[in-house]
Design an enzyme around this catalytic site. Structure first.
Site, mmCIF file in Angstrom:
data_model
loop_
_atom_site.group_PDB
_atom_site.id
_atom_site.type_symbol
_atom_site.label_atom_id
_atom_site.label_comp_id
_atom_site.label_asym_id
_atom_site.label_seq_id
_atom_site.Cartn_x
_atom_site.Cartn_y
_atom_site.Cartn_z
ATOM 1 N N ARG A 196 -2.762 -8.016 -20.772
ATOM 2 C CA ARG A 196 -3.697 -7.669 -21.834
ATOM 3 C C ARG A 196 -3.178 -6.567 -22.756
ATOM 4 O O ARG A 196 -3.782 -6.270 -23.780
ATOM 5 C CB ARG A 196 -5.096 -7.354 -21.289
ATOM 6 C CG ARG A 196 -5.215 -6.148 -20.393
ATOM 7 C CD ARG A 196 -6.593 -6.061 -19.806
ATOM 8 N NE ARG A 196 -7.619 -5.791 -20.815
ATOM 9 C CZ ARG A 196 -7.732 -4.659 -21.501
ATOM 10 N NH1 ARG A 196 -6.873 -3.680 -21.299
ATOM 11 N NH2 ARG A 196 -8.696 -4.488 -22.379
ATOM 12 N N ASP B 218 -10.246 1.105 -25.217
ATOM 13 C CA ASP B 218 -10.428 1.072 -23.781
ATOM 14 C C ASP B 218 -10.723 2.430 -23.196
ATOM 15 O O ASP B 218 -10.136 3.420 -23.586
ATOM 16 C CB ASP B 218 -9.118 0.614 -23.123
ATOM 17 C CG ASP B 218 -9.123 -0.854 -22.866
ATOM 18 O OD1 ASP B 218 -10.177 -1.469 -23.039
ATOM 19 O OD2 ASP B 218 -8.066 -1.373 -22.485
ATOM 20 N N GLU C 164 2.489 -8.269 8.546
ATOM 21 C CA GLU C 164 2.658 -6.815 8.693
ATOM 22 C C GLU C 164 3.408 -6.224 7.511
ATOM 23 O O GLU C 164 3.331 -5.034 7.252
ATOM 24 C CB GLU C 164 3.421 -6.495 9.981
ATOM 25 C CG GLU C 164 2.708 -6.914 11.248
ATOM 26 C CD GLU C 164 1.285 -6.382 11.319
ATOM 27 O OE1 GLU C 164 1.119 -5.156 11.231
ATOM 28 O OE2 GLU C 164 0.350 -7.203 11.446
ATOM 29 N N PRO D 92 0.816 -1.216 0.000
ATOM 30 C CA PRO D 92 0.000 0.000 0.000
ATOM 31 C C PRO D 92 0.852 1.270 0.000
ATOM 32 O O PRO D 92 0.356 2.351 -0.293
ATOM 33 C CB PRO D 92 -0.813 -0.094 1.302
ATOM 34 C CG PRO D 92 -0.699 -1.505 1.735
ATOM 35 C CD PRO D 92 0.593 -2.021 1.199
HETATM 36 N N1 4HQ Z 1 -1.074 -5.408 0.843
HETATM 37 N N2 4HQ Z 1 -1.652 -2.772 -2.996
HETATM 38 C C1 4HQ Z 1 -0.152 -5.815 3.080
HETATM 39 C C2 4HQ Z 1 -1.882 -4.492 0.209
HETATM 40 C C3 4HQ Z 1 -1.568 -3.967 -1.136
HETATM 41 C C4 4HQ Z 1 -2.262 -2.965 -1.820
HETATM 42 C C5 4HQ Z 1 0.045 -6.118 0.254
HETATM 43 C C6 4HQ Z 1 -1.381 -5.765 2.223
HETATM 44 C C7 4HQ Z 1 1.241 -6.191 1.153
HETATM 45 C C8 4HQ Z 1 2.047 -6.686 3.354
HETATM 46 N N3 4HQ Z 1 -0.575 -4.332 -1.950
HETATM 47 N N4 4HQ Z 1 0.888 -6.632 2.512
HETATM 48 N N5 4HQ Z 1 -3.312 -2.275 -1.417
HETATM 49 O O1 4HQ Z 1 -2.838 -4.033 0.765
HETATM 50 O O2 4HQ Z 1 -0.627 -3.607 -3.065
#
Ligand code: 4HQ
Length: 415
Positions: A150, A165, A112, A85
């Site tokens: 794609r 698209d 985590e 994230p």
């Molecule tokens: N995660 N975009 C936590 C995500 C996520 C997202 C992936 C959760 C990594 C450790 N990854 N782990 N949103 O929420 O890519």
């Protein structure tokens, strides 16, 4: 194109690679997908891939098993992407850039997160698929694989479907309908049933615009507007004798170069005509002769002669557009003066989409001719009105408002 997914849950990812469109693309050899489990590279006897977070908290993926897993699948051209994230938000522009790569290694975090030192040492980029928290990076990794695949030739059926698209042009898609023409009393819009392709295209454009303006005005700034402007876009170059007249003293090959450049800039932005304002009949005639000579000399210059129109003044330019488009042009002056009617280019994009009028961008025009809105000249007061300044100011402005078709996202190392 190759995708390697580093994940502690290989079954989940492997199942996806065997399914549907992606499964077929793998079978056809259009893409190559492999999965590697960091647990295979963890220390026996427990093969532990995670451990308690320093400073307290939950579990963190250990750096070494991930590093060894990446080393195992790595190729010289591979780019390592960690899903998180905290990463760069995935959008179509980033997808297009990723699609130019040969090999993507997608590392899925869990718990985590991942030991920061692994990211520091190995990741070229961190990518997020949205502002929400998931339990692991597997779904995000598959989203990247799916969206990038794609864009690989042959993965999805018709290539026109890919280019049409939504998001390819930075706008939302229009609604879609299929049989029956009446479902539970709900009718398919009449225009789609009549087989008038022009009318269908125009309805779809308007629907795309209406949806984008109401639901996602935030993406209009980056959208490529040319396909959505139904009436023509025009460039009016006022006082063109300053660059083309005898007193400008430019050699003919420079004048030709100027005409070619201003046309290619205008064409890229989808302009219908470049209108040059030239007071003196003699200079108008000189330019016309030059254009017809060019058209005869070089086959490609045919369109050049077609693209350029020479008229004596603004009134003639405006009435010519009005006649042709059956609607008076929205006048936009490119100026370094700080006028009260100056608007931001973002706002202009919204307005252009909101009405169905031709748009005339006016450069080097007399103050009394500036009736519409003003846009800041990209060169500001440094614009001296010569061919160099003119081409730059016009090109930057048109590209900003109408263009930006292929906005590249650099994908070198983020840090
Ligand atoms: N995660 N975009 C936590 C995500 C996520 C997202 C992936 C959760 C990594 C450790 N990854 N782990 N949103 O929420 O890519």
């Amino acid at each position: 194109m190759r995708f390697s997914v580093v994940t502690a849950f290989p079954d989940f990812v492997e199942a996806y690679f065997k399914t549907s469109v992606i499964g077929k693309a793998v079978q056809k050899g259009l893409i190559e997908c492999d999965v590697v489990n960091p647990r295979m590279f963890a220390e026996p006897p427990h093969n532990q891939i995670d451990d308690y977070a320093y400073g307290g908290g939950g579990m963190v993926l250990k750096a070494e098993p991930l590093a060894r897993a990446v080393d195992f699948v790595k190729s010289p051209a591979a780019k390592v992407i960690c899903l998180s994230p905290q990463g760069r938000l995935l959008n179509q522009a980033l997808v297009e850039s990723l699609a130019t790569e040969q090999h993507l290694i997608l590392v899925c975090g869990h718990y985590e997160g991942v030991d920061e030192r692994f990211i520091q040492a190995y990741a070229d980029m961190e990518v997020s698929v949205g502002d929400y928290v998931l339990t692991g990076g597997e779904l995000p990794a598959l989203i990247v694989v799916d969206a990038v695949s794609r864009r690989v030739e042959g993965v999805v059926g018709k290539s026109s479907a890919v280019e049409d698209d939504s998001f390819a042009k930075g706008m939302l898609d229009h609604p879609h309908y299929t049989r029956p023409s009446v479902w539970r009393g709900l009718k398919v819009p009449e225009v789609l049933l009549n087989g008038d392709h022009g009318a269908v295209a125009s309805w779809r454009r308007r629907e795309s615009i209406a949806r984008t303006l109401s639901r996602r005005p935030d993406i209009v700034g980056n959208a490529f507007l040319a396909p959505y402007i139904e009436k023509g876009v025009y460039l009016i170059w006022g006082d063109a004798s300053r660059v083309l007249g005898d007193e400008a003293g430019l050699p003919e090959e420079v004048v030709i170069k100027f005409l070619k450049n201003i046309i290619s800039v205008s064409e890229r932005a989808g302009c219908r005509k470049v209108i040059l304002l030239l007071k003196e009949a003699a200079i108008r005639q000189k330019i016309r002769i030059l254009l017809s000579r060019l058209a005869k000399l070089e086959a490609e210059c045919d369109e050049y002669a077609e693209m350029i129109k020479v008229v004596p003044n603004m009134d003639r330019a405006v009435s010519w557009i009005k006649e042709k488009e059956k609607s008076s042009p929205y006048m936009v002056a490119i100026t370094s003066e700080n006028k009260a009617n100056r608007i931001h280019w973002d706002e202009l994009k919204m307005r252009i989409l909101g009405f169905c009028r031709p748009v005339a961008f006016c450069y080097q025009c007399k103050a009394e001719d500036m009736v519409g809105v003003c846009l800041r000249n990209p060169l500001g007061v440094n614009d001296s009105g010569d061919i160099f300044s003119g081409i730059i100011s016009v090109a930057v402005t048109l590209e900003r408002i109408i263009g930006l078709e292929k906005k590249e996202v650099p994908i070198g190392r983020d840090r």
